[in-house]
Design an enzyme around this catalytic site. Structure first.
Site, PDB file in Angstrom:
ATOM      1  N   LYS A 116       0.808  -1.215   0.000  1.00 11.71           N
ATOM      2  CA  LYS A 116       0.000   0.000   0.000  1.00 11.71           C
ATOM      3  C   LYS A 116       0.842   1.266   0.000  1.00 11.71           C
ATOM      4  O   LYS A 116       0.488   2.258  -0.638  1.00 11.71           O
ATOM      5  CB  LYS A 116      -0.947  -0.009   1.201  1.00 11.71           C
ATOM      6  CG  LYS A 116      -1.981  -1.115   1.205  1.00 11.71           C
ATOM      7  CD  LYS A 116      -2.924  -0.956   2.379  1.00 11.71           C
ATOM      8  CE  LYS A 116      -3.962  -2.074   2.429  1.00 11.71           C
ATOM      9  NZ  LYS A 116      -3.387  -3.353   2.835  1.00 11.71           N
ATOM     10  N   GLU A 200      -2.534   6.537   8.459  1.00 11.85           N
ATOM     11  CA  GLU A 200      -3.298   7.491   7.661  1.00 11.85           C
ATOM     12  C   GLU A 200      -4.308   8.251   8.514  1.00 11.85           C
ATOM     13  O   GLU A 200      -4.735   7.769   9.571  1.00 11.85           O
ATOM     14  CB  GLU A 200      -4.054   6.771   6.539  1.00 11.85           C
ATOM     15  CG  GLU A 200      -3.163   6.168   5.492  1.00 11.85           C
ATOM     16  CD  GLU A 200      -3.951   5.490   4.385  1.00 11.85           C
ATOM     17  OE1 GLU A 200      -3.355   5.257   3.333  1.00 11.85           O
ATOM     18  OE2 GLU A 200      -5.147   5.201   4.582  1.00 11.85           O
ATOM     19  N   HIS A 235     -14.251  -4.083   9.116  1.00 11.64           N
ATOM     20  CA  HIS A 235     -13.564  -3.841   7.848  1.00 11.64           C
ATOM     21  C   HIS A 235     -13.836  -4.921   6.802  1.00 11.64           C
ATOM     22  O   HIS A 235     -13.128  -5.018   5.803  1.00 11.64           O
ATOM     23  CB  HIS A 235     -12.051  -3.695   8.060  1.00 11.64           C
ATOM     24  CG  HIS A 235     -11.687  -2.670   9.088  1.00 11.64           C
ATOM     25  ND1 HIS A 235     -11.942  -1.322   8.930  1.00 11.64           N
ATOM     26  CD2 HIS A 235     -11.109  -2.788  10.314  1.00 11.64           C
ATOM     27  CE1 HIS A 235     -11.525  -0.666   9.992  1.00 11.64           C
ATOM     28  NE2 HIS A 235     -11.024  -1.530  10.852  1.00 11.64           N
ATOM     29  N   ARG A 297      -7.135  -8.211  -8.918  1.00 11.25           N
ATOM     30  CA  ARG A 297      -7.833  -9.485  -9.142  1.00 11.25           C
ATOM     31  C   ARG A 297      -9.310  -9.201  -9.306  1.00 11.25           C
ATOM     32  O   ARG A 297      -9.762  -8.060  -9.174  1.00 11.25           O
ATOM     33  CB  ARG A 297      -7.630 -10.413  -7.942  1.00 11.25           C
ATOM     34  CG  ARG A 297      -8.037  -9.747  -6.623  1.00 11.25           C
ATOM     35  CD  ARG A 297      -8.004 -10.686  -5.452  1.00 11.25           C
ATOM     36  NE  ARG A 297      -8.082 -10.004  -4.177  1.00 11.25           N
ATOM     37  CZ  ARG A 297      -9.190  -9.546  -3.613  1.00 11.25           C
ATOM     38  NH1 ARG A 297     -10.351  -9.683  -4.251  1.00 11.25           N
ATOM     39  NH2 ARG A 297      -9.173  -8.942  -2.445  1.00 11.25           N
TER      40      ARG A 297
END
Length: 653
Positions: A116, A200, A235, A297
């Site tokens: 990421k 973040e 999540h 994907r």
């Protein structure tokens, strides 16, 4: 086009790929572990190859065995599905080195987006908006904590590898940062073999909106509109929909252009998803969304995109991988109607969505779509299959499509109410409650909605007297077809001048219920229940009450809620090995990841005692009361559902 492909996965995605392959005249090879020897995907494939024991590390993650199976069966290409090896660039290299085609992006594209932090730096270069935060290589705790302060709390700690919410923690205060970081690192290491993280800014009212992209090997790339995946718990996505509620033309244009730009920046080929986070606190705006990550994907939720665009994304995967150009240009891809996908899981919503296991003794999906809608069921299981502790506990994806959101949401309600699962704890009632939630119905959804409303969403009313009566009828076989037509079999028993009542005991949770079922001269029945319940006549039972009888149990379905009653065998001996009071048992199979107490320790109610890892997620087991620990599980132990983890000293239950 390929003549034969191997599908390196299991369950519903393999069944999904097989359907498209058949349509195109492509033969398929399945692989399977010990646990999946009789699985549906094995039965559907033209050929199947055994690749190892049940644990994924000894079977579905063994790229060498999968490639050997492809070569042995003369398959020309490997479709990875999703999960497992689908985003492993080393596996892609091994596939191509073996002279086979990987049905997906290049190893270079996967590597570019696999971490990421690196992906976000790449996107910044490409002009794609990125969430403010720290995406660097240094991982010292002092540095990460300092960056969190710079960004400003609340912050989100995220694993730099993988996805699915694993290795992710929200932190609201600096004092909680160290512990959250440790938990995120452990979970990331277990799931992805990489414990590095990024930090973040946490968006206060985040919307998770992703864009389906598709590229070919000729430099072409298109989008197939957005999907809203904001309805999440822990999540993990629960219900997805297309289009995103409240989406404006300006935001769609900005977001889809950014997604295509991201795909072209890495010369992407195949199906992929660009995931964005949008700040919905002031409504969706074209300058308030940011790149999160790319899934290189096919996504679990791809059917909703197929429903609204009419595109078979698996067919496109096969065509592009076999050397063809994209079947359509951007201008030829239209968006029509609205679609929802609900994920039916074997899990206990009331216990924090803990994964469940068990045999699917009864499994029945709607036999026709809701009125005014289209429907499809994506599943890899049948009645009689087991939900294994080794794999993801998803049972099926229920997908509906209609002309608009209101009609599609009504169709989702209807389809959920007509789906029946018995034998394992499932999330059906939770899904129905979420679909009926006022904010969700209004399209006012963000990633925190389920958390804010969780108590109401997981609460299930006690079974009605009608439901109990229906269970008693099923338990005594009184309502079986044909009984009313036979005056002898319709009698529960016989005595001079009157029929005898059949007695049965039911147990629901901790309540034991005595029921007496009496046959009436007209072929109907009366069910007399112990106080505080009322007597019910069989003709008063609503038509919505459906039942499924399975060993030792009866499940009664009221809409999407399934009430399961135990039917004790009066001849069976009491279980002398019943659980002793004063102990904590494992709520699911798993690994004792971390032990935070020892025998002899005095603990207080709510104190964390150990961490149990299941399905690569961590679950904290806390003390239910004050007490002194007599015994506690060993760190690293693999435990089954119901294993005693903690035993307290006598008299402290």
């Amino acid at each position: 086009m390929f003549g034969k492909i191997l599908i390196a996965n299991r369950g519903e995605i393999v069944c999904r790929v097989i359907r498209t392959a058949r349509k195109l005249g492509v033969r398929t090879v399945a692989v399977y572990s010990d646990a999946d020897v009789r699985a549906l995907h094995v039965e559907m494939a033209d050929e199947a190859v055994h690749i190892g024991p049940s644990p994924v590390g000894e079977s579905y993650l063994r790229g060498d065995r999968i490639i050997a199976a492809a070569l042995a069966t003369s398959a020309q290409a490997i479709h990875p599905g999703y999960g497992f090896l689908s985003e492993n660039p080393d596996f892609v290299d091994q596939v191509t080195a073996a002279g086979l085609v990987f049905i997906g992006p290049s190893a270079a594209s996967i590597r570019a987006m696999g971490l990421k932090d690196a992906a976000k730096r790449l996107m910044e270069k490409a002009g794609v908006p990125v969430v403010p935060g720290y995406h660097g290589e240094a991982q010292e705790i002092v540095l990460l904590a300092s960056k969190a302060r710079e960004v400003g709390y609340p912050v989100l700690i995220k694993a730099r590898a993988g996805g699915g919410g694993k290795g992710m923690r929200r932190v609201d205060h600096p004092d909680d940062f160290s512990e959250a970081l440790s938990g995120a690192r452990r979970e990331a290491k277990a799931a992805f073999g990489d414990d590095r993280v990024l930090v973040e800014k946490y968006v206060d009212k985040p919307r998770h909106i992703e864009v389906q992209v598709f590229g070919d090997n000729f430099g072409n790339a298109v989008h197939l509109y957005e999907r809203d995946c904001s309805a999440q718990r822990r999540h993990q996505k629960v219900i997805e929909e297309v289009p995103a509620p409240g989406m404006t033309p300006a935001l769609r244009k900005a977001m889809t252009e950014a997604a295509v730009k991201a795909a072209k920046a890495i010369n992407y080929s195949g199906a992929g998803t660009i995931e964005f986070i949008a700040d919905a606190s002031g409504g969706l705006k074209p300058d308030r969304f940011w790149f999160m990550e790319m899934n290189t994907r096919l996504q679990v939720e791809h059917p909703v995109t197929e429903m609204v665009t009419g595109v078979d994304l698996v067919e496109w995967q096969l065509r592009v991988a076999s050397g063809e150009k994209l079947p359509k240009t951007q201008g030829e891809i239209a968006l029509a109607g609205h679609a929802f996908e609900a994920r039916i899981y074997a899990e206990d919503a009331a216990k924090g969505f803990l994964p469940a296991t068990g045999m699917l003794h009864h499994l029945q999906f709607p036999d026709a779509p809701p009125q005014g809608a289209a429907m499809r069921i994506e599943t890899g299981v049948r009645a009689g299959d087991a939900i294994s502790p080794f794999y993801d506990p998803m049972i099926a994806k229920l997908v509906v499509h209609a002309k608009d959101r209101t009609t599609a949401l009504g169709a989702l309600h209807d389809a959920l109410a007509r789906t029946e699962v018995a034998g394992s704890t499932v999330n059906m009632a939770f899904l129905a409650a979420l679909a009926a939630d006022a904010d969700f119905a209004a399209g006012d959804v963000d990633t925190g909605l389920i958390g804010r409303h969780q108590d109401a969403l997981v609460a299930v009313a006690a079974p009605s007297d009608e439901a109990i009566a229906a269970a008693a009828l099923a338990a005594t076989d009184a309502g079986a077809p044909g009984r009313a037509a036979d005056p002898w079999s319709s009698l529960a028993g016989y005595a001079h001048f009157h029929t005898l009542a059949r007695r049965t005991r039911l147990r629901f949770g901790e309540e034991n219920i005595l029921a007496r079922v009496s046959a009436r001269p007209d072929g109907r029945f009366q069910v007399a229940l112990e106080a505080p319940h009322d007597a019910i006549n069989s003709h008063d039972l609503r038509n919505l009450l459906r039942t499924a009888r399975w060993p030792g149990h009866v499940t009664v379905f009221e809409g999407a809620v399934g009430y399961t009653f135990a039917v004790p065998d009066p001849l069976a001996k009491a279980d002398e090995a019943a659980a002793a009071t004063g102990s904590l048992r494992a709520p699911m199979p798993g690994l004792v990841k971390l032990v935070r107490a020892a025998a002899g320790d005095a603990v207080i109610k709510g104190q964390p005692l150990l961490i149990l890892e299941a399905m690569k997620m961590e679950h904290t087991i806390a003390a239910p009361h004050d007490g002194v620990i007599a015994e506690i599980a060993t760190e690293g132990a693999q435990v089954s559902d119901g294993t005693v983890l903690v035993r307290f000293e006598d008299g402290q239950g």
